[in-house]
Design a protein around this motif. Structure first.
Motif, PDB file in Angstrom:
ATOM      1  N   GLU A   1       0.830  -1.203   0.000  1.00  0.00           N
ATOM      2  CA  GLU A   1       0.000   0.000   0.000  1.00  0.00           C
ATOM      3  C   GLU A   1       0.868   1.259   0.000  1.00  0.00           C
ATOM      4  OE1 GLU A   1      -3.116   2.144   3.057  1.00  0.00           O
ATOM      5  OE2 GLU A   1      -3.141  -0.049   2.946  1.00  0.00           O
ATOM      6  N   LEU A   2       1.894   1.266   0.838  1.00  0.00           N
ATOM      7  CA  LEU A   2       2.798   2.417   0.887  1.00  0.00           C
ATOM      8  C   LEU A   2       3.534   2.602  -0.434  1.00  0.00           C
ATOM      9  CD1 LEU A   2       4.290   1.997   4.483  1.00  0.00           C
ATOM     10  CD2 LEU A   2       2.705   3.774   3.698  1.00  0.00           C
ATOM     11  N   LYS A   3       3.922   1.511  -1.050  1.00  0.00           N
ATOM     12  CA  LYS A   3       4.629   1.574  -2.323  1.00  0.00           C
ATOM     13  C   LYS A   3       3.738   2.142  -3.412  1.00  0.00           C
ATOM     14  CE  LYS A   3       7.646  -1.290  -5.175  1.00  0.00           C
ATOM     15  NZ  LYS A   3       8.193  -2.629  -5.366  1.00  0.00           N
ATOM     16  N   SER A   4       2.476   1.728  -3.426  1.00  0.00           N
ATOM     17  CA  SER A   4       1.554   2.229  -4.467  1.00  0.00           C
ATOM     18  C   SER A   4       1.256   3.710  -4.245  1.00  0.00           C
ATOM     19  CB  SER A   4       0.283   1.410  -4.509  1.00  0.00           C
ATOM     20  OG  SER A   4      -0.479   1.595  -3.331  1.00  0.00           O
ATOM     21  N   GLU A   5       1.166   4.147  -2.987  1.00  0.00           N
ATOM     22  CA  GLU A   5       0.946   5.561  -2.689  1.00  0.00           C
ATOM     23  C   GLU A   5       2.156   6.400  -3.091  1.00  0.00           C
ATOM     24  OE1 GLU A   5      -0.292   6.340   1.333  1.00  0.00           O
ATOM     25  OE2 GLU A   5      -1.943   4.920   1.211  1.00  0.00           O
TER      26      GLU A   5
END
Length: 178
Positions: A171-175
């Motif tokens: 999730e952090l990577k996609s954000e």
């Protein structure tokens, strides 16, 4: 500028970088040396009078132009390399300490550092510069504590933890990409 008034210790060693720069300037003026070294007068004057230190590239250029080692320019160590600033230059020696107890640590550090690729070396140096050793050790202790806590979980809890951690990381990577 002459070599008079230089700070020399009981072993006839030039103590400071400014003293070694004065020695290299020799009988030239500070302006003439600055021009020869491709520096501004004010920059060289700051090295000599204010104790500021040249960058690695500037020090390397001075050492090369003056025929001295970087080691001598930085710390006063001499490896029987004559300084070519006078017809009869004085020879200054700084005795290196005998290999100390920390030599194995230094060798270990160099082995670790040399095992890294250039990007990893740069990242490590940035981290040390930004966080300092205490920050790195604190982070290491936190990671150790986390690893210890994870190891105390049973298999189901550990699986759930890793699943949630991987989902959060994704999730952090996609954000970050947004």
């Amino acid at each position: 500028m002459s070599n008079e008034g230089q700070h020399i210790d009981e072993k006839d060693e030039l103590i400071s970088l400014a003293d070694r720069l004065r020695y290299l300037i020799g009988h030239r003026s500070t302006r003439a040396a600055a021009k020869a070294w491709q520096l501004s007068y004010s920059t060289l004057n700051n090295y000599i009078t204010r104790g500021t230190e040249p960058s690695l590239s500037v020090a390397a250029k001075i050492a090369e132009l003056e025929g001295v080692s970087m080691e001598w320019l930085a710390w006063g160590y001499r490896e029987n390399v004559p300084v070519q600033t006078d017809e009869n230059p004085a020879v200054y020696h700084v005795n290196r300490p005998e290999p100390a107890q920390n030599e194995p640590l230094l060798m270990a550090w160099m082995m670790v550092f040399n095992s890294l690729d250039t990007a990893e070396q740069e990242a490590l140096l940035r981290l040390i510069h930004k966080e300092g050793i205490k920050g790195i050790l604190r982070e290491s202790e936190q990671r150790h504590s986390l690893a210890q806590a994870i190891s105390q979980l049973d298999e189901t809890q550990r699986h759930d933890f890793y699943t949630q951690a991987l989902a959060l990381a994704a999730e952090l990577k996609s954000e970050k990409k947004k």
